[in-house]
Design a protein around this motif. Structure first.
Motif, PDB file in Angstrom:
ATOM      1  N   MET A   1      -1.530  -7.521 -10.417  1.00 53.88           N
ATOM      2  CA  MET A   1      -2.313  -8.191  -9.399  1.00 53.88           C
ATOM      3  C   MET A   1      -3.776  -7.784  -9.592  1.00 53.88           C
ATOM      4  SD  MET A   1      -2.061  -7.941  -5.215  1.00 53.88           S
ATOM      5  CE  MET A   1      -0.355  -7.634  -5.260  1.00 53.88           C
ATOM      6  N   PRO A   2      -4.663  -8.735  -9.638  1.00 52.64           N
ATOM      7  CA  PRO A   2      -6.080  -8.405  -9.818  1.00 52.64           C
ATOM      8  C   PRO A   2      -6.623  -7.543  -8.672  1.00 52.64           C
ATOM      9  CG  PRO A   2      -5.712 -10.752 -10.113  1.00 52.64           C
ATOM     10  CD  PRO A   2      -4.439 -10.169  -9.616  1.00 52.64           C
ATOM     11  N   THR A   3      -7.673  -6.827  -8.982  1.00 51.43           N
ATOM     12  CA  THR A   3      -8.283  -5.916  -8.015  1.00 51.43           C
ATOM     13  C   THR A   3      -8.728  -6.643  -6.757  1.00 51.43           C
ATOM     14  OG1 THR A   3      -9.059  -4.592  -9.876  1.00 51.43           O
ATOM     15  CG2 THR A   3     -10.069  -4.163  -7.762  1.00 51.43           C
ATOM     16  N   LEU A   4      -9.311  -7.818  -6.908  1.00 47.12           N
ATOM     17  CA  LEU A   4      -9.788  -8.572  -5.747  1.00 47.12           C
ATOM     18  C   LEU A   4      -8.645  -8.931  -4.799  1.00 47.12           C
ATOM     19  CD1 LEU A   4     -12.107  -9.974  -4.273  1.00 47.12           C
ATOM     20  CD2 LEU A   4     -11.673 -11.993  -5.684  1.00 47.12           C
ATOM     21  N   LEU A   5      -7.519  -9.354  -5.354  1.00 48.10           N
ATOM     22  CA  LEU A   5      -6.381  -9.696  -4.499  1.00 48.10           C
ATOM     23  C   LEU A   5      -5.816  -8.468  -3.792  1.00 48.10           C
ATOM     24  CD1 LEU A   5      -4.450 -12.333  -6.618  1.00 48.10           C
ATOM     25  CD2 LEU A   5      -5.809 -12.688  -4.570  1.00 48.10           C
ATOM     26  N   ARG A   6      -5.802  -7.338  -4.491  1.00 47.76           N
ATOM     27  CA  ARG A   6      -5.339  -6.093  -3.866  1.00 47.76           C
ATOM     28  C   ARG A   6      -6.244  -5.731  -2.686  1.00 47.76           C
ATOM     29  NH1 ARG A   6      -1.902  -3.160  -7.596  1.00 47.76           N
ATOM     30  NH2 ARG A   6      -2.048  -4.117  -9.639  1.00 47.76           N
ATOM     31  N   ASN A   7      -7.543  -5.829  -2.912  1.00 49.64           N
ATOM     32  CA  ASN A   7      -8.490  -5.484  -1.859  1.00 49.64           C
ATOM     33  C   ASN A   7      -8.372  -6.459  -0.686  1.00 49.64           C
ATOM     34  OD1 ASN A   7     -10.400  -3.730  -0.841  1.00 49.64           O
ATOM     35  ND2 ASN A   7     -12.120  -4.809  -1.734  1.00 49.64           N
ATOM     36  N   LEU A   8      -8.233  -7.732  -0.964  1.00 48.85           N
ATOM     37  CA  LEU A   8      -8.091  -8.723   0.110  1.00 48.85           C
ATOM     38  C   LEU A   8      -6.805  -8.513   0.904  1.00 48.85           C
ATOM     39  CD1 LEU A   8      -9.380 -11.994  -1.590  1.00 48.85           C
ATOM     40  CD2 LEU A   8     -10.504 -10.632   0.174  1.00 48.85           C
ATOM     41  N   LEU A   9      -5.721  -8.159   0.224  1.00 47.05           N
ATOM     42  CA  LEU A   9      -4.467  -7.877   0.918  1.00 47.05           C
ATOM     43  C   LEU A   9      -4.629  -6.688   1.854  1.00 47.05           C
ATOM     44  CD1 LEU A   9      -1.363  -8.151   1.305  1.00 47.05           C
ATOM     45  CD2 LEU A   9      -1.141  -6.577  -0.619  1.00 47.05           C
ATOM     46  N   LEU A  11      -7.452  -5.501   3.098  1.00 44.48           N
ATOM     47  CA  LEU A  11      -8.380  -5.873   4.173  1.00 44.48           C
ATOM     48  C   LEU A  11      -7.682  -6.696   5.251  1.00 44.48           C
ATOM     49  CD1 LEU A  11     -11.580  -6.789   2.132  1.00 44.48           C
ATOM     50  CD2 LEU A  11     -11.281  -4.837   3.653  1.00 44.48           C
ATOM     51  N   ALA A  12      -6.806  -7.601   4.838  1.00 46.65           N
ATOM     52  CA  ALA A  12      -6.080  -8.421   5.812  1.00 46.65           C
ATOM     53  C   ALA A  12      -5.163  -7.555   6.674  1.00 46.65           C
ATOM     54  CB  ALA A  12      -5.273  -9.496   5.087  1.00 46.65           C
ATOM     55  N   PHE A  59      -4.509   6.818   3.137  1.00 48.29           N
ATOM     56  CA  PHE A  59      -5.222   7.470   4.238  1.00 48.29           C
ATOM     57  C   PHE A  59      -6.548   6.778   4.541  1.00 48.29           C
ATOM     58  CE2 PHE A  59      -2.674  11.464   4.294  1.00 48.29           C
ATOM     59  CZ  PHE A  59      -2.442  11.453   5.653  1.00 48.29           C
ATOM     60  N   VAL A  60      -7.239   6.318   3.522  1.00 48.77           N
ATOM     61  CA  VAL A  60      -8.482   5.578   3.750  1.00 48.77           C
ATOM     62  C   VAL A  60      -8.184   4.281   4.502  1.00 48.77           C
ATOM     63  CG1 VAL A  60     -10.351   4.324   2.595  1.00 48.77           C
ATOM     64  CG2 VAL A  60      -9.735   6.607   1.812  1.00 48.77           C
ATOM     65  N   ALA A  61      -7.101   3.607   4.131  1.00 43.75           N
ATOM     66  CA  ALA A  61      -6.724   2.365   4.817  1.00 43.75           C
ATOM     67  C   ALA A  61      -6.408   2.618   6.290  1.00 43.75           C
ATOM     68  CB  ALA A  61      -5.528   1.727   4.112  1.00 43.75           C
ATOM     69  N   VAL A  62      -5.714   3.707   6.572  1.00 42.96           N
ATOM     70  CA  VAL A  62      -5.417   4.059   7.964  1.00 42.96           C
ATOM     71  C   VAL A  62      -6.717   4.340   8.715  1.00 42.96           C
ATOM     72  CG1 VAL A  62      -4.385   5.839   9.438  1.00 42.96           C
ATOM     73  CG2 VAL A  62      -3.067   4.854   7.562  1.00 42.96           C
ATOM     74  N   GLY A  63      -7.640   5.037   8.057  1.00 43.03           N
ATOM     75  CA  GLY A  63      -8.933   5.325   8.681  1.00 43.03           C
ATOM     76  C   GLY A  63      -9.709   4.066   9.001  1.00 43.03           C
ATOM     77  N   VAL A  64      -9.683   3.107   8.090  1.00 40.59           N
ATOM     78  CA  VAL A  64     -10.377   1.842   8.320  1.00 40.59           C
ATOM     79  C   VAL A  64      -9.772   1.116   9.524  1.00 40.59           C
ATOM     80  CG1 VAL A  64     -10.773  -0.475   7.367  1.00 40.59           C
ATOM     81  CG2 VAL A  64     -11.161   1.537   5.947  1.00 40.59           C
ATOM     82  N   ALA A  65      -8.439   1.053   9.574  1.00 38.13           N
ATOM     83  CA  ALA A  65      -7.787   0.364  10.690  1.00 38.13           C
ATOM     84  C   ALA A  65      -8.059   1.071  12.015  1.00 38.13           C
ATOM     85  CB  ALA A  65      -6.277   0.275  10.436  1.00 38.13           C
ATOM     86  N   TRP A  66      -7.976   2.389  12.016  1.00 35.90           N
ATOM     87  CA  TRP A  66      -8.189   3.154  13.247  1.00 35.90           C
ATOM     88  C   TRP A  66      -9.632   3.027  13.735  1.00 35.90           C
ATOM     89  CZ3 TRP A  66     -10.809   7.972  14.133  1.00 35.90           C
ATOM     90  CH2 TRP A  66     -10.588   8.477  15.404  1.00 35.90           C
TER      91      TRP A  66
END
Length: 102
Positions: A1-9, A11-12, A59-66
Motif C-alpha cells: 500500500m502506498p505511503t499516501l494511502l496509509r497516511n490517509l487511512l 488520518l480517517a 502511540f502517535v496515532a492515539v495521541g493525535v486522536a486524543w
C-alpha cells in the motif's frame, strides 16, 4: 500500500475517533483509543518495520486522536498545536518506514 494511502487511512481513523470523543454523547474513550492503536500498529503491514516502529506509530496515532478530541473542548490552542505536531511526526515516520522498507 502506498505511503499516501496509509497516511490517509490513519488520518480517517484518527478523525473518526476524535469526532467520537468530542460528540455530545461521547463514546467510551478506552475502546475508541484501543481501536486507533490497533489500526496504527497495523498500518505498516507489508513493510519490514518491526515491533518498535509499529508501537511508536500506534502511540502517535492515539495521541493525535486524543488531542484532536481535546481540541474541540479546549479554549486554548495547545491541544490543536500538539495534534498538528504529532501529525507531522506521524507522516515523517510513515514516509521513513515505508520508503526504506523497515
Amino acid at each position: 500500500m502506498p505511503t499516501l494511502l496509509r497516511n490517509l487511512l490513519l488520518l480517517a481513523v484518527e478523525f473518526g475517533a476524535a469526532h467520537l470523543l468530542r460528540s455530545p454523547d461521547p463514546a467510551p474513550w478506552i475502546p475508541v483509543l484501543l481501536a486507533v492503536f490497533v489500526v496504527g500498529s497495523g498500518v505498516l503491514h507489508g513493510t519490514d518495520a518491526e515491533f518498535v516502529p509499529r508501537f511508536l506509530l500506534a502511540f502517535v496515532a492515539v495521541g493525535v486522536a486524543w488531542l484532536g478530541g481535546a481540541a474541540g473542548e479546549a479554549t486554548d490552542s495547545v491541544p490543536a498545536a500538539g495534534a498538528v505536531t504529532l501529525l507531522v511526526i506521524q507522516t515523517a515516520l510513515l514516509i521513513r518506514f515505508c520508503r526504506r522498507g523497515g
